[in-house]
Design a protein around this motif. Structure first.
Motif, PDB file in Angstrom:
ATOM      1  N   ALA A 146      34.093  80.587 -85.991  1.00  0.00           N
ATOM      2  CA  ALA A 146      34.220  81.077 -87.370  1.00  0.00           C
ATOM      3  C   ALA A 146      34.775  82.502 -87.394  1.00  0.00           C
ATOM      4  O   ALA A 146      35.585  82.848 -88.268  1.00  0.00           O
ATOM      5  CB  ALA A 146      32.866  81.015 -88.067  1.00  0.00           C
ATOM      6  N   LYS A 147      34.358  83.333 -86.438  1.00  0.00           N
ATOM      7  CA  LYS A 147      34.830  84.723 -86.400  1.00  0.00           C
ATOM      8  C   LYS A 147      36.196  84.846 -85.740  1.00  0.00           C
ATOM      9  O   LYS A 147      36.896  85.839 -85.927  1.00  0.00           O
ATOM     10  CB  LYS A 147      33.817  85.591 -85.647  1.00  0.00           C
ATOM     11  N   GLY A 148      36.545  83.854 -84.954  1.00  0.00           N
ATOM     12  CA  GLY A 148      37.827  83.888 -84.243  1.00  0.00           C
ATOM     13  C   GLY A 148      37.613  84.094 -82.755  1.00  0.00           C
ATOM     14  O   GLY A 148      37.036  85.104 -82.343  1.00  0.00           O
ATOM     15  N   LEU A 149      38.050  83.117 -81.968  1.00  0.00           N
ATOM     16  CA  LEU A 149      37.891  83.212 -80.519  1.00  0.00           C
ATOM     17  C   LEU A 149      38.886  84.215 -79.938  1.00  0.00           C
ATOM     18  O   LEU A 149      40.037  84.294 -80.368  1.00  0.00           O
ATOM     19  CB  LEU A 149      38.101  81.843 -79.869  1.00  0.00           C
ATOM     20  N   THR A 150      38.428  84.981 -78.960  1.00  0.00           N
ATOM     21  CA  THR A 150      39.291  85.931 -78.254  1.00  0.00           C
ATOM     22  C   THR A 150      39.877  85.243 -77.030  1.00  0.00           C
ATOM     23  O   THR A 150      39.138  84.754 -76.169  1.00  0.00           O
ATOM     24  CB  THR A 150      38.491  87.167 -77.803  1.00  0.00           C
ATOM     25  N   THR A 151      41.198  85.182 -76.951  1.00  0.00           N
ATOM     26  CA  THR A 151      41.829  84.546 -75.792  1.00  0.00           C
ATOM     27  C   THR A 151      41.519  85.356 -74.537  1.00  0.00           C
ATOM     28  O   THR A 151      41.838  86.546 -74.451  1.00  0.00           O
ATOM     29  CB  THR A 151      43.351  84.454 -75.977  1.00  0.00           C
ATOM     30  N   GLY A 152      40.878  84.706 -73.589  1.00  0.00           N
ATOM     31  CA  GLY A 152      40.509  85.402 -72.356  1.00  0.00           C
ATOM     32  C   GLY A 152      39.517  84.592 -71.550  1.00  0.00           C
ATOM     33  O   GLY A 152      39.112  83.491 -71.939  1.00  0.00           O
ATOM     34  N   VAL A 153      39.114  85.171 -70.420  1.00  0.00           N
ATOM     35  CA  VAL A 153      38.216  84.493 -69.483  1.00  0.00           C
ATOM     36  C   VAL A 153      37.042  85.408 -69.171  1.00  0.00           C
ATOM     37  O   VAL A 153      37.232  86.585 -68.826  1.00  0.00           O
ATOM     38  CB  VAL A 153      38.944  84.138 -68.165  1.00  0.00           C
ATOM     39  N   VAL A 154      35.826  84.886 -69.313  1.00  0.00           N
ATOM     40  CA  VAL A 154      34.634  85.614 -68.880  1.00  0.00           C
ATOM     41  C   VAL A 154      33.924  84.774 -67.819  1.00  0.00           C
ATOM     42  O   VAL A 154      34.204  83.583 -67.655  1.00  0.00           O
ATOM     43  CB  VAL A 154      33.671  85.933 -70.051  1.00  0.00           C
ATOM     44  N   PHE A 155      33.009  85.418 -67.130  1.00  0.00           N
ATOM     45  CA  PHE A 155      32.307  84.753 -66.028  1.00  0.00           C
ATOM     46  C   PHE A 155      30.807  84.842 -66.255  1.00  0.00           C
ATOM     47  O   PHE A 155      30.290  85.875 -66.695  1.00  0.00           O
ATOM     48  CB  PHE A 155      32.671  85.429 -64.704  1.00  0.00           C
ATOM     49  N   THR A 156      30.110  83.756 -65.961  1.00  0.00           N
ATOM     50  CA  THR A 156      28.659  83.749 -66.052  1.00  0.00           C
ATOM     51  C   THR A 156      28.091  82.949 -64.888  1.00  0.00           C
ATOM     52  O   THR A 156      28.766  82.074 -64.332  1.00  0.00           O
ATOM     53  CB  THR A 156      28.187  83.164 -67.399  1.00  0.00           C
ATOM     54  N   VAL A 157      26.846  83.264 -64.512  1.00  0.00           N
ATOM     55  CA  VAL A 157      26.220  82.655 -63.339  1.00  0.00           C
ATOM     56  C   VAL A 157      24.903  82.005 -63.728  1.00  0.00           C
ATOM     57  O   VAL A 157      24.049  82.634 -64.360  1.00  0.00           O
ATOM     58  CB  VAL A 157      25.968  83.702 -62.237  1.00  0.00           C
ATOM     59  N   SER A 158      24.755  80.746 -63.335  1.00  0.00           N
ATOM     60  CA  SER A 158      23.494  80.044 -63.558  1.00  0.00           C
ATOM     61  C   SER A 158      22.508  80.421 -62.452  1.00  0.00           C
ATOM     62  O   SER A 158      22.886  80.554 -61.285  1.00  0.00           O
ATOM     63  CB  SER A 158      23.742  78.534 -63.548  1.00  0.00           C
ATOM     64  N   ASN A 159      21.242  80.612 -62.831  1.00  0.00           N
ATOM     65  CA  ASN A 159      20.202  81.058 -61.886  1.00  0.00           C
ATOM     66  C   ASN A 159      20.592  82.372 -61.223  1.00  0.00           C
ATOM     67  O   ASN A 159      20.425  82.572 -60.018  1.00  0.00           O
ATOM     68  CB  ASN A 159      19.931  79.993 -60.818  1.00  0.00           C
ATOM     69  N   SER A 160      21.124  83.276 -62.028  1.00  0.00           N
ATOM     70  CA  SER A 160      21.617  84.556 -61.514  1.00  0.00           C
ATOM     71  C   SER A 160      20.463  85.455 -61.077  1.00  0.00           C
ATOM     72  O   SER A 160      19.357  85.397 -61.623  1.00  0.00           O
ATOM     73  CB  SER A 160      22.430  85.265 -62.604  1.00  0.00           C
ATOM     74  N   ASN A 161      20.762  86.315 -60.092  1.00  0.00           N
ATOM     75  CA  ASN A 161      19.771  87.306 -59.670  1.00  0.00           C
ATOM     76  C   ASN A 161      19.938  88.622 -60.430  1.00  0.00           C
ATOM     77  O   ASN A 161      19.302  89.617 -60.099  1.00  0.00           O
ATOM     78  CB  ASN A 161      19.863  87.556 -58.161  1.00  0.00           C
ATOM     79  N   GLY A 162      20.823  88.627 -61.433  1.00  0.00           N
ATOM     80  CA  GLY A 162      20.944  89.791 -62.303  1.00  0.00           C
ATOM     81  C   GLY A 162      22.111  90.708 -62.016  1.00  0.00           C
ATOM     82  O   GLY A 162      22.330  91.666 -62.761  1.00  0.00           O
ATOM     83  N   ASP A 163      22.900  90.449 -60.955  1.00  0.00           N
ATOM     84  CA  ASP A 163      24.050  91.312 -60.680  1.00  0.00           C
ATOM     85  C   ASP A 163      25.339  90.620 -61.118  1.00  0.00           C
ATOM     86  O   ASP A 163      25.321  89.513 -61.644  1.00  0.00           O
ATOM     87  CB  ASP A 163      24.116  91.698 -59.199  1.00  0.00           C
ATOM     88  N   GLU A 164      26.471  91.292 -60.906  1.00  0.00           N
ATOM     89  CA  GLU A 164      27.765  90.758 -61.336  1.00  0.00           C
ATOM     90  C   GLU A 164      28.488  90.042 -60.202  1.00  0.00           C
ATOM     91  O   GLU A 164      29.711  89.927 -60.203  1.00  0.00           O
ATOM     92  CB  GLU A 164      28.641  91.888 -61.885  1.00  0.00           C
ATOM     93  N   ALA A 165      27.738  89.552 -59.242  1.00  0.00           N
ATOM     94  CA  ALA A 165      28.331  88.851 -58.100  1.00  0.00           C
ATOM     95  C   ALA A 165      27.901  87.392 -58.103  1.00  0.00           C
ATOM     96  O   ALA A 165      26.823  87.040 -58.591  1.00  0.00           O
ATOM     97  CB  ALA A 165      27.918  89.524 -56.796  1.00  0.00           C
ATOM     98  N   LEU A 166      28.777  86.566 -57.543  1.00  0.00           N
ATOM     99  CA  LEU A 166      28.446  85.156 -57.341  1.00  0.00           C
ATOM    100  C   LEU A 166      27.970  85.013 -55.905  1.00  0.00           C
ATOM    101  O   LEU A 166      28.746  85.117 -54.962  1.00  0.00           O
ATOM    102  CB  LEU A 166      29.679  84.280 -57.591  1.00  0.00           C
ATOM    103  N   ASN A 167      26.675  84.810 -55.743  1.00  0.00           N
ATOM    104  CA  ASN A 167      26.093  84.707 -54.411  1.00  0.00           C
ATOM    105  C   ASN A 167      26.176  83.280 -53.889  1.00  0.00           C
ATOM    106  O   ASN A 167      26.314  82.321 -54.657  1.00  0.00           O
ATOM    107  CB  ASN A 167      24.630  85.163 -54.435  1.00  0.00           C
ATOM    108  N   SER A 168      26.092  83.166 -52.581  1.00  0.00           N
ATOM    109  CA  SER A 168      26.098  81.844 -51.962  1.00  0.00           C
ATOM    110  C   SER A 168      24.901  81.048 -52.469  1.00  0.00           C
ATOM    111  O   SER A 168      23.770  81.524 -52.462  1.00  0.00           O
ATOM    112  CB  SER A 168      26.034  81.990 -50.440  1.00  0.00           C
ATOM    113  N   GLY A 169      25.138  79.844 -52.933  1.00  0.00           N
ATOM    114  CA  GLY A 169      24.066  79.013 -53.468  1.00  0.00           C
ATOM    115  C   GLY A 169      23.958  79.063 -54.978  1.00  0.00           C
ATOM    116  O   GLY A 169      23.269  78.227 -55.572  1.00  0.00           O
TER     117      GLY A 169
END
Length: 290
Positions: free
Chosen positions: A215-238
């Motif tokens: 409704a507000k308008g999607l911003t063309t771009g790519v973001v990253f998110t991690v499931s079961n994250s340990n809270g940092d901005e890295a993708l850990n093994s597993g």
């Protein structure tokens, strides 16, 4: 004419004279008595002394050469070890840059528009491969996005954070968003926050529902998110990561169009992700494409 000083004496007649003979026995000029040549012994002693000095000098020169050779050998060995170590480093860096630490891990989903004529969202699951972690920070990652004949040089917007609506915009927290147990529509309509929870300016992207984001308008771009994250901005093994690809109104992918992502992590090779929009799709739903 100067007479040379006598250097030998006859024991029989006591006659003294000067001789340069090096023979063992010499004859007395006065009585012709054969006597032992003492001059030769003196000369031999001098020669032996000179030989000793020459031998000592030779030994000193030899020792100097040995020291120089040892120093040169150490330098050569040291250079060889340095070259070997440098070669290992170059090979290691080459192998690292020749490979990518990320792989696609599962099915890619696209979300169709309410009328079903185009795709305005894609979810790409990825995981770390062959490394303990991959830094997915905005300064360490870039994504080239291409939709049909349109392309964006770097469409990467960073890691998704937890955010709250403040009426005029969004407040971004320092907490990385964890989508564990959530439906995609609960967070894929991400929006850029205008300030942090403490009121400071912010450019972080925060979670928002698909309906509100659309409704507000999607911003063309790519973001990253991690499931079961340990809270940092890295993708850990597993851990399981997701690239959330939003396509604004002017970037929607039509049926049969190709969408490609070229994901580049710092000091590694590019991973290319390519998929094609299906020819026919149900409206307002998620469709598996890969």
């Amino acid at each position: 004419m100067n007479r040379e000083k006598p250097n030998i004496k006859c024991p029989k007649c006591d006659y003294e004279w000067h001789t340069r003979s090096v023979l063992h026995m010499v004859s007395c000029p006065s009585c012709n008595q054969k006597i032992r040549n003492s001059v030769r012994a003196q000369l031999m002693k001098i020669v032996q002394q000179k030989r000793a000095i020459v031998g000592l000098e030779t030994a000193i020169i030899l020792i100097a050469f040995v020291i120089i050779a040892a120093a040169f050998s150490f330098m050569v060995v040291n250079q060889g070890l340095f070259a070997t170590d440098r070669g290992k480093t170059v090979i290691s860096q080459g192998l690292q840059q020749a490979g990518t630490p990320l792989i696609v891990d599962g099915t890619i989903f696209v979300r169709t528009t309410p009328d079903g004529t185009a795709v305005n969202y894609a979810v790409v699951p990825i995981k770390a491969f062959g490394t303990n972690y991959v830094n997915m920070g905005k300064n360490q990652t870039s994504v080239i996005l291409r939709v049909g004949d349109k392309a964006w040089a770097n469409a990467y917007l960073g890691v998704l954070h937890v955010g709250y609506s403040n009426g005029a915009g969004y407040n971004a927290s320092s907490t990385v968003y964890d989508p564990t147990g959530k439906q995609f529509d609960d967070f894929v309509g991400f929006q850029m926050a205008n300030q942090t929870v403490t009121g400071e300016p912010s450019s972080l992207y925060v979670n928002e529902t698909y309906s509100a984001g659309y409704a507000k308008g999607l911003t063309t771009g790519v973001v990253f998110t991690v499931s079961n994250s340990n809270g940092d901005e890295a993708l850990n093994s597993g851990e399981e990561g997701y690239l959330l690809v939003a396509l604004g109104t002017d970037a929607q992918a039509l049926a049969r169009q190709q969408v490609s992502l070229e994901l580049r992590i710092e000091n590694s090779a590019t991973i290319s992700i390519v998929f094609q929009v299906p020819a026919s799709m149900p409206a307002n739903s998620y469709v598996a494409v890969y």
